[in-house]
Design a protein around this motif. Structure first.
Motif, PDB file in Angstrom:
ATOM      1  N   GLN A  48      10.880  -0.991  -3.762  1.00  0.00           N
ATOM      2  CA  GLN A  48       9.732  -0.286  -4.326  1.00  0.00           C
ATOM      3  C   GLN A  48       9.427  -0.781  -5.737  1.00  0.00           C
ATOM      4  O   GLN A  48       8.256  -0.930  -6.111  1.00  0.00           O
ATOM      5  N   ALA A  49      10.465  -1.056  -6.506  1.00  0.00           N
ATOM      6  CA  ALA A  49      10.251  -1.548  -7.873  1.00  0.00           C
ATOM      7  C   ALA A  49       9.556  -2.907  -7.855  1.00  0.00           C
ATOM      8  O   ALA A  49       8.683  -3.181  -8.691  1.00  0.00           O
ATOM      9  N   TRP A  50       9.944  -3.772  -6.931  1.00  0.00           N
ATOM     10  CA  TRP A  50       9.264  -5.066  -6.804  1.00  0.00           C
ATOM     11  C   TRP A  50       7.785  -4.863  -6.498  1.00  0.00           C
ATOM     12  O   TRP A  50       6.916  -5.461  -7.135  1.00  0.00           O
ATOM     13  N   ALA A  51       7.493  -3.998  -5.545  1.00  0.00           N
ATOM     14  CA  ALA A  51       6.103  -3.769  -5.157  1.00  0.00           C
ATOM     15  C   ALA A  51       5.284  -3.208  -6.309  1.00  0.00           C
ATOM     16  O   ALA A  51       4.108  -3.575  -6.502  1.00  0.00           O
ATOM     17  N   GLN A  52       5.875  -2.312  -7.082  1.00  0.00           N
ATOM     18  CA  GLN A  52       5.122  -1.628  -8.131  1.00  0.00           C
ATOM     19  C   GLN A  52       4.818  -2.513  -9.337  1.00  0.00           C
ATOM     20  O   GLN A  52       4.000  -2.151 -10.178  1.00  0.00           O
ATOM     21  N   LEU A  53       5.443  -3.686  -9.396  1.00  0.00           N
ATOM     22  CA  LEU A  53       5.051  -4.661 -10.416  1.00  0.00           C
ATOM     23  C   LEU A  53       3.621  -5.142 -10.207  1.00  0.00           C
ATOM     24  O   LEU A  53       2.906  -5.458 -11.164  1.00  0.00           O
ATOM     25  N   TRP A  54       3.202  -5.226  -8.938  1.00  0.00           N
ATOM     26  CA  TRP A  54       1.990  -5.973  -8.604  1.00  0.00           C
ATOM     27  C   TRP A  54       0.795  -5.092  -8.281  1.00  0.00           C
ATOM     28  O   TRP A  54      -0.221  -5.575  -7.787  1.00  0.00           O
ATOM     29  N   ALA A  55       0.892  -3.779  -8.550  1.00  0.00           N
ATOM     30  CA  ALA A  55      -0.232  -2.892  -8.295  1.00  0.00           C
ATOM     31  C   ALA A  55      -1.437  -3.317  -9.127  1.00  0.00           C
ATOM     32  O   ALA A  55      -1.324  -3.520 -10.341  1.00  0.00           O
ATOM     33  N   GLN A  56      -2.600  -3.438  -8.466  1.00  0.00           N
ATOM     34  CA  GLN A  56      -3.793  -3.862  -9.198  1.00  0.00           C
ATOM     35  C   GLN A  56      -5.047  -3.618  -8.375  1.00  0.00           C
ATOM     36  O   GLN A  56      -5.015  -3.503  -7.138  1.00  0.00           O
ATOM     37  N   LYS A  57      -6.151  -3.520  -9.072  1.00  0.00           N
ATOM     38  CA  LYS A  57      -7.465  -3.378  -8.462  1.00  0.00           C
ATOM     39  C   LYS A  57      -8.463  -4.243  -9.226  1.00  0.00           C
ATOM     40  O   LYS A  57      -8.429  -4.279 -10.457  1.00  0.00           O
ATOM     41  N   PHE A  58      -9.340  -4.923  -8.483  1.00  0.00           N
ATOM     42  CA  PHE A  58     -10.400  -5.675  -9.148  1.00  0.00           C
ATOM     43  C   PHE A  58     -11.612  -5.730  -8.238  1.00  0.00           C
ATOM     44  O   PHE A  58     -11.530  -5.471  -7.031  1.00  0.00           O
ATOM     45  N   GLY A  59     -12.751  -6.064  -8.821  1.00  0.00           N
ATOM     46  CA  GLY A  59     -14.000  -6.087  -8.078  1.00  0.00           C
ATOM     47  C   GLY A  59     -14.225  -7.399  -7.355  1.00  0.00           C
ATOM     48  O   GLY A  59     -13.476  -8.362  -7.486  1.00  0.00           O
ATOM     49  N   GLU A  60     -15.319  -7.437  -6.599  1.00  0.00           N
ATOM     50  CA  GLU A  60     -15.601  -8.599  -5.758  1.00  0.00           C
ATOM     51  C   GLU A  60     -15.828  -9.871  -6.568  1.00  0.00           C
ATOM     52  O   GLU A  60     -15.338 -10.937  -6.215  1.00  0.00           O
ATOM     53  N   ALA A  61     -16.569  -9.757  -7.669  1.00  0.00           N
ATOM     54  CA  ALA A  61     -16.851 -10.955  -8.467  1.00  0.00           C
ATOM     55  C   ALA A  61     -15.566 -11.517  -9.072  1.00  0.00           C
ATOM     56  O   ALA A  61     -15.337 -12.734  -9.072  1.00  0.00           O
ATOM     57  N   ASP A  62     -14.718 -10.634  -9.576  1.00  0.00           N
ATOM     58  CA  ASP A  62     -13.442 -11.066 -10.136  1.00  0.00           C
ATOM     59  C   ASP A  62     -12.576 -11.683  -9.049  1.00  0.00           C
ATOM     60  O   ASP A  62     -11.929 -12.717  -9.244  1.00  0.00           O
TER      61      ASP A  62
ATOM     62  N   ALA B 210       0.828  -1.208   0.000  1.00  0.00           N
ATOM     63  CA  ALA B 210       0.000   0.000   0.000  1.00  0.00           C
ATOM     64  C   ALA B 210       0.861   1.255   0.000  1.00  0.00           C
ATOM     65  O   ALA B 210       0.534   2.249  -0.660  1.00  0.00           O
ATOM     66  N   SER B 211       1.950   1.227   0.727  1.00  0.00           N
ATOM     67  CA  SER B 211       2.830   2.384   0.797  1.00  0.00           C
ATOM     68  C   SER B 211       3.504   2.654  -0.544  1.00  0.00           C
ATOM     69  O   SER B 211       3.495   3.781  -1.046  1.00  0.00           O
ATOM     70  N   ALA B 212       4.087   1.617  -1.151  1.00  0.00           N
ATOM     71  CA  ALA B 212       4.833   1.799  -2.393  1.00  0.00           C
ATOM     72  C   ALA B 212       3.921   2.121  -3.570  1.00  0.00           C
ATOM     73  O   ALA B 212       4.351   2.753  -4.544  1.00  0.00           O
ATOM     74  N   ASN B 213       2.660   1.688  -3.506  1.00  0.00           N
ATOM     75  CA  ASN B 213       1.730   1.867  -4.627  1.00  0.00           C
ATOM     76  C   ASN B 213       0.658   2.906  -4.345  1.00  0.00           C
ATOM     77  O   ASN B 213      -0.355   2.948  -5.051  1.00  0.00           O
ATOM     78  N   ALA B 214       0.879   3.758  -3.355  1.00  0.00           N
ATOM     79  CA  ALA B 214      -0.156   4.722  -2.961  1.00  0.00           C
ATOM     80  C   ALA B 214      -0.603   5.589  -4.135  1.00  0.00           C
ATOM     81  O   ALA B 214      -1.803   5.797  -4.346  1.00  0.00           O
ATOM     82  N   ASP B 215       0.339   6.088  -4.924  1.00  0.00           N
ATOM     83  CA  ASP B 215      -0.026   6.956  -6.049  1.00  0.00           C
ATOM     84  C   ASP B 215      -0.812   6.181  -7.099  1.00  0.00           C
ATOM     85  O   ASP B 215      -1.810   6.680  -7.641  1.00  0.00           O
ATOM     86  N   TRP B 216      -0.368   4.963  -7.419  1.00  0.00           N
ATOM     87  CA  TRP B 216      -1.067   4.170  -8.436  1.00  0.00           C
ATOM     88  C   TRP B 216      -2.484   3.832  -7.969  1.00  0.00           C
ATOM     89  O   TRP B 216      -3.442   3.948  -8.745  1.00  0.00           O
ATOM     90  N   LEU B 217      -2.621   3.426  -6.725  1.00  0.00           N
ATOM     91  CA  LEU B 217      -3.935   3.032  -6.206  1.00  0.00           C
ATOM     92  C   LEU B 217      -4.897   4.214  -6.174  1.00  0.00           C
ATOM     93  O   LEU B 217      -6.105   4.055  -6.368  1.00  0.00           O
ATOM     94  N   LYS B 218      -4.363   5.418  -5.961  1.00  0.00           N
ATOM     95  CA  LYS B 218      -5.196   6.613  -5.960  1.00  0.00           C
ATOM     96  C   LYS B 218      -5.616   6.994  -7.374  1.00  0.00           C
ATOM     97  O   LYS B 218      -6.733   7.460  -7.600  1.00  0.00           O
TER      98      LYS B 218
END
Length: 664
Positions: free
Chosen positions: A599-613, A47-55
């Motif tokens: 941080q580079a490792w963490a930023q590979l895996w940034a993602q968002k998906f819905g409940e059904a997915d 969450a820390s490393a991907n804060a900007d992407w998640l926002k």
């Protein structure tokens, strides 16, 4: 490269409340010292490393965005090739692209592109003329009655042989033709209607449509009844049954398989045919069925295969069944996407050659190969120091690692790009020209000394993979861009992302699967029972670790540790090896650079998906959600804790007794 999942919500709210309470209740602080707040990095690094992407993003993934970018790059390349081609290959591609985008011309072309194929089929009068027609359709990339393609010879991994396999069905699973449940019957009703539409478009008279459709489904049902269940095809060993090619003409006289191989340009002494009963049935059907039934079937297979590339009447019929019914799509993809997919299918290596030349700088290519070699060297050091591998296994592993090949950007061995001019007159015609070329090049893989030509991915597809049969690391041109390879950031980030992915794939040559192929390229288990037991113990610990994690977006659902253990073990191995390589290359690195690695490792895996997915992934995805692909390996790594001063017992630092070690 593996696709990636998921996210976690930053636990910053709890941190803020703790800080606020600590600052406003001075009296309580005097009475009892408060435990120090856990930093965001030591609480939830993802969450820390991907804060900007998640926002900034509401859905998708960082690697999904990489795939989308590579598609846009291909689109831009084809546009440029259409307007101002540089060289013959670009001229071919530019004309191909232009012919596909000209929807008015495609509509005016109607069914003309397949008219020569239909004329050949309609000329069949006798059973002995069926087999040559089957061979001719295979030559243009339309497999009918069965599949025939190259793959590695499991007795000699340095060569490819041709594999005769089941195929020739219009539905993806033979079980559709034999099941009687209501859902299957509904699909079959829609399928029959689609068959009729294509037959009408390829020449069946209106009063013969029902009979022709029944003839097609009857023939396919006969094939399906002697086809193997799909689950039986997953094990390559069960599909491998080498036979001498010189016997095929005598054993399958009606199919004329000797002439078939000659037509495909194959001159080899061995092929694989694991399901002889199926081919005996096809051989018998050529003699026993009337030629008109075969003609209906062959016309249907041509029309179905070419439907996405012909006039709107064909495309609409194909989408209504294959898109809407079978794939669950509500609308067709945009035209440019359909044309790009068609070019990749029919002329993918041609596009890949130009893609790498345009988008992969030589400096990036060289540096990527150098870093991969450094990670390979790290694996050599870690193999030697391993506490769980036996001495004999270490010796075998060292021999295998010395023979490892690294191919970056494009395959080291190129292919023949000579193909007749495509022009801009007919998109369907260009599909057939290109697919004929592609089939010819595929058939050239068959024979001794050609195994290393094969990549199972295209250079324009983001991928990084270990080729078990060839003991080869494959790094495509398209994967060498952010977030995997970001040349604009601290070099440590390249090790943390790209280097770690290299490490996870190199690990494949020496894990539970890699142990089945030795340094000589022979299928042989070079582990002892003790080595296997040790590995099983390690993956069991990884499974237990992941069993304790909540699945993002789902209530009261845990990650299935057993399901994700294999891929998650590879993730941990990759980070370990990349960190070793980075430390060896930059022994004086400062804290900021070390942080850039993680941080580079963490930023590979940034993602968002819905409940059904999320629910679907939780049940079947062999990859853990992105939050745990980030946090779980790092929590096992003392170097991460040291970089961010995390303490044992905090979420991002497992105790020494709990830590899992693969290659450290």
């Amino acid at each position: 490269m593996s696709s990636l999942r998921a996210l976690g919500k930053p636990s910053l709210l709890a941190f803020a409340l703790v800080a606020a309470l600590g600052s406003t209740h001075a009296d309580a602080a005097k009475k009892k010292a408060k435990a120090p707040a856990v930093s965001a990095q030591c609480s939830d690094f993802y969450a820390s490393a991907n804060a900007d992407w998640l926002k900034a993003n509401t859905a998708g993934s960082a690697l999904g965005q990489l795939r989308e970018r590579s598609q846009q790059q291909q689109r831009d390349l084809l546009q440029a090739a259409m307007q101002s081609p540089q060289g013959n290959v670009q001229k071919l591609l530019g004309d191909f692209w232009a012919s596909g985008l000209d929807e008015a011309a495609v509509e005016a072309d109607g069914a003309r592109p397949i008219a020569p194929l239909l004329d050949r089929i309609n000329a069949i009068r006798k059973p002995k003329e069926v087999a040559p027609a089957i061979a001719a359709l295979h030559q243009v990339g339309i497999p009918v009655a069965f599949n025939f393609s190259p793959d590695v010879d499991l007795r000699a991994l340095d060569r490819h042989i041709g594999y005769f396999m089941q195929g020739g069905l219009g539905l993806p699973d033979p079980a559709y033709y034999t099941r009687s449940d209501a859902d299957t019957q509904q699909v079959m009703t829609r399928y029959r209607a689609y068959v009729k539409q294509i037959l009408a478009l390829t020449g069946s008279a209106k009063d013969k449509l029902d009979a022709d459709a029944q003839a097609v489904i009857d023939l396919e049902t006969r094939l399906a009844r002697v086809s193997k269940p799909l689950v039986d095809l997953r094990n390559p060993l069960t599909n491998y049954a080498p036979v001498a090619t010189k016997e095929l003409g005598k054993q399958y006289k009606n199919l004329q398989l000797d002439a078939f191989l000659k037509a495909q340009g194959v001159n080899d002494d061995t092929v694989s045919m694991a399901d002889a009963e199926l081919f005996r049935q096809i051989d018998a059907l050529i003699a026993s069925l009337k030629p008109d039934q075969w003609k209906a079937y062959l016309r249907w297979r041509v029309g179905d295969a070419m439907a996405p590339h012909l006039a709107k009447s064909f495309r609409d019929a194909e989408f209504e069944f294959r898109g809407r019914v079978m794939r669950g799509q509500s609308t067709p993809p945009p035209r440019w996407q359909e044309v790009l997919d068609a070019i990749n299918l029919a002329a993918g290596p041609m596009l890949g050659k130009e893609y790498a030349a345009r988008y992969l700088p030589q400096a990036t290519d060289s540096q990527a190969e150098a870093i991969a070699a450094q990670v390979r060297d790290a694996l050599e050091r870690r193999l030697e120091a391993s506490s769980w591998l036996s001495a004999q296994a270490k010796s075998e592993a060292k021999d295998k690692l010395e023979k490892l090949k690294i191919e970056v950007g494009t395959p080291h061995r190129d292919i023949d790009y000579s193909v007749q001019p495509m022009g801009r007159g007919s998109f369907g015609g260009n599909i057939l020209i290109a697919s004929t070329w592609r089939h010819r090049e595929e058939m050239k893989r068959i024979g001794k000394g050609n195994a290393d030509r094969r990549w199972d991915v295209l250079p324009q597809q983001p991928a990084l993979a270990y080729d078990l049969a060839q003991n080869r690391l494959i790094v495509t041109a398209a994967v060498l861009q952010a977030p995997v390879y970001d040349a604009s950031r601290d070099p440590a980030g390249v090790y943390g992302a790209y280097g770690a992915l290299v490490g996870r794939e190199l690990n494949r040559g020496f894990d539970n699967r890699g142990r089945m192929v030795d340094a000589k390229g022979q299928i042989r288990d070079w582990w002892s029972p003790a080595d296997l037991a040790a590995w099983t113990g390690l993956t069991g610990k990884v499974a237990s670790q992941f069993d304790g994690y909540n699945y993002p977006e789902l209530k009261n659902v845990k990650v299935n540790g057993k399901l994700v253990a294999d891929e998650s073990t590879a993730d941990l191995a990759g980070v370990e090896l990349a960190w070793d390589a980075y430390q060896n290359a930059q022994p004086q690195a400062g804290t900021a650079s070390k942080q850039a690695f993680f941080q580079a490792w963490a930023q590979l895996w940034a993602q968002k998906f819905g409940e059904a997915d999320a629910a679907q992934r939780a049940a079947s995805d062999v990859h853990a959600p992105g939050v745990w692909r980030t946090n779980a390996p790092l929590a096992n790594l003392p170097a991460f804790a040291a970089t961010y001063t995390c303490k044992p017992g905090q979420p991002m630092q497992r105790s020494e007794a709990e830590q899992v070690r693969i290659w450290r």
